[in-house]
Design a protein around this motif. Structure first.
Motif: not given
Length: 300
Positions: A224-230, A293-296
């Motif tokens: 789902a993307g969100h590399g920084h969140l992960r 981070l989820a918001l972007g």
């Protein structure tokens, strides 16, 4: 192990974390012994609430559970199940020419009777209408749900995937208080935190249930993307000696509405770790860090 419990009605409470059986029929091993091992692994952590639906596993998951339920296990768990989705498979094969919803009295009553028979139980603890039905007669549906509660077949009733207007429409025709709304919520599905879905339940003191609390697993795999969140989830997990998935669930548990995440996995080792999320400490700034981070982007 003890786990926090959430009051659903005056005579019913659920474990804060719920075991979801959506994929129960997908496991290579659906034997009673293996299913019993999954339930026992939950019970060892204080997870007593099992989430089912008539359609799970092509209308087979309830029977798989029922085959595994001993008298002892029935006394130690609460069962949630759902109805109203009709698809041309399982017991509806050859009868449904198109996937649809059915909230008629007849369908709801027949679904409940089938669920009771397949799971081998005398009462369903919580029955949910699985999806909003655009053809719903709220007077008929509401009366059917009220009657199921008064008959003793169902202890409590609620909904799933309803918007607030769907919820209030059905509630307006009922004597019984709808107990919950099970909606999709996770760090990859954050809309309910600001679109009114969660606030609606919180205002009424109704505990929300969250399906797909790990975004269908995509949060963990990066699909789902969100590399920084992960990356941040991994850092927090390392700091607290746990797994990324536990941190993502702890983010939901931190919310004051009392969200009940519905966790689904067929792997025994992962089942044994489901309660880890309840031990994670998360302060306000860490919660907002993950939310941002989820918001972007930063909050306004």
């Amino acid at each position: 192990m003890t786990m926090d419990r959430v009051t659903i009605t005056d005579d019913l409470s659920f474990s804060r974390i719920v075991y979801g059986m959506w994929r129960l029929g997908d496991d290579k091993d659906t034997s009673p012994a293996h299913v019993q091992a999954k339930i026992e692994a939950c019970l060892e952590q204080g997870i007593t609430t099992m989430d089912q639906a008539d359609i799970y596993g092509g209308y087979m998951a309830e029977e798989i559970l029922g085959n595994a339920l001993t008298t002892d296990l029935k006394d130690r768990i609460e069962i949630v199940t759902k109805c109203d989705i009709v698809e041309g498979m399982g017991r509806h094969e050859g009868k449904a020419r198109i996937k649809h919803y059915d909230t008629s009295r007849r369908h709801i009553e027949e679904s409940v009777d089938a669920s009771l028979r397949l799971m081998g139980v005398e009462k369903i603890d919580l029955l949910l209408i699985h999806r909003p039905d655009p053809l719903m007669d709220h007077h008929e549906t509401g009366a059917a749900l009220d009657d199921l509660v008064s008959s003793g077949k169902v202890r409590a009733v609620g909904v799933s995937n309803f918007k607030p207007h769907d919820f209030t429409l059905l509630q307006s025709a009922m004597k019984t208080q709808l107990a919950t709304n099970q909606i999709e919520m996770s760090l990859s599905c954050i809309a309910p935190f600001t679109n009114g879905d969660l606030a609606f339940l919180q205002e009424r003191g109704l505990p929300p249930m969250a399906w797909s609390p790990l975004g269908g697993g995509n949060l963990m795999t990066g699909k789902a993307g969100h590399g920084h969140l992960r990356t941040r989830l991994a850092e927090i997990a390392h700091e607290q000696d746990t797994e990324m998935s536990a941190v993502a669930v702890a983010w939901l548990l931190r919310h004051p509405s009392g969200i009940l995440p519905v966790m689904g996995t067929n792997t025994l080792d992962r089942i044994r770790q489901l309660s880890d999320a309840a031990r994670i400490e998360m302060d306000r700034q860490t919660w907002f860090e993950l939310y941002t981070l989820a918001l972007g982007h930063d909050v306004p």
